[in-house]
Enzyme design. Sequence first.
Site, mmCIF file in Angstrom:
data_model
loop_
_atom_site.group_PDB
_atom_site.id
_atom_site.type_symbol
_atom_site.label_atom_id
_atom_site.label_comp_id
_atom_site.label_asym_id
_atom_site.label_seq_id
_atom_site.Cartn_x
_atom_site.Cartn_y
_atom_site.Cartn_z
ATOM 1 N N SER A 27 27.723 55.121 43.502
ATOM 2 C CA SER A 27 26.856 56.280 43.675
ATOM 3 C C SER A 27 26.080 56.256 44.989
ATOM 4 O O SER A 27 25.871 57.296 45.617
ATOM 5 C CB SER A 27 25.883 56.384 42.495
ATOM 6 O OG SER A 27 25.097 55.197 42.382
ATOM 7 N N GLU A 102 36.140 45.776 47.526
ATOM 8 C CA GLU A 102 34.904 45.672 48.292
ATOM 9 C C GLU A 102 34.790 44.298 48.947
ATOM 10 O O GLU A 102 34.360 44.180 50.099
ATOM 11 C CB GLU A 102 33.706 45.923 47.377
ATOM 12 C CG GLU A 102 33.556 47.379 46.955
ATOM 13 C CD GLU A 102 32.492 47.594 45.910
ATOM 14 O OE1 GLU A 102 31.978 48.722 45.820
ATOM 15 O OE2 GLU A 102 32.171 46.648 45.161
#
Length: 225
Positions: A27, A102
């Site tokens: 987010s 990531e």
Amino acid sequence: MNIKQLAAEKAVDWVEDGMMVGLGTGSTAVYAIRKLGERVQQGLHIKAVATSVESEKLAKEMSIPIIPFAEVGQIDLTIDGADEVDPDLNLIKGGGGALLREKIVAARSRQVMIVAGDNKVVKRLGAFPLPVEVVTFAHEWTIEKLASMGCTPVLRKTESGEVFITDNGNYTVDCHFKEILNPARMHRQLNDIPGVVDNGLFIGMATTAVIAYNSGTIEILRAGK
């Protein structure tokens, strides 16, 4: 503007013309990607790689040039969020389900800039359940071994009740430790378990953290200081 957006948009100020940029997932990273897209549309010239299918889709919608990983030498700057940040800039990541990609992108980056609200800053990691990506084969055994590490492991599921599948086709187990006394040792021990692909502890990878407060102020934390 919420504090996640404030931190994310501030971090984009560090992106310079000609950079290779890593795009995080989650987010908070969404705000950074949108702001970066605005700068690209205003004339900023960069290339980028994304840490998830979702982030890549958003980047393309924002006209950010995405290039194949095979064509990337070194990433100049990766901007990403975190679920927890400790005083040494060790992290828990993976709440968004993309910890493996990531970590791969972070390892290829000269700088890793974490963007977060001050509620993500902790004295000690572990209150947030630690995500661990595991292969689907015999995952029950892997979860059993994770439990022996002193946590309560929970197989992540979607809102509809189905098992969550990562972009790599694996499962995610959220490990409730409450506190992690030695993150570096825990990282090694978890990754030594057969069936574990990687875990959400990012040790010594973040170079900078941009922390936003409800007051609107920004604090810049740097590794080793």
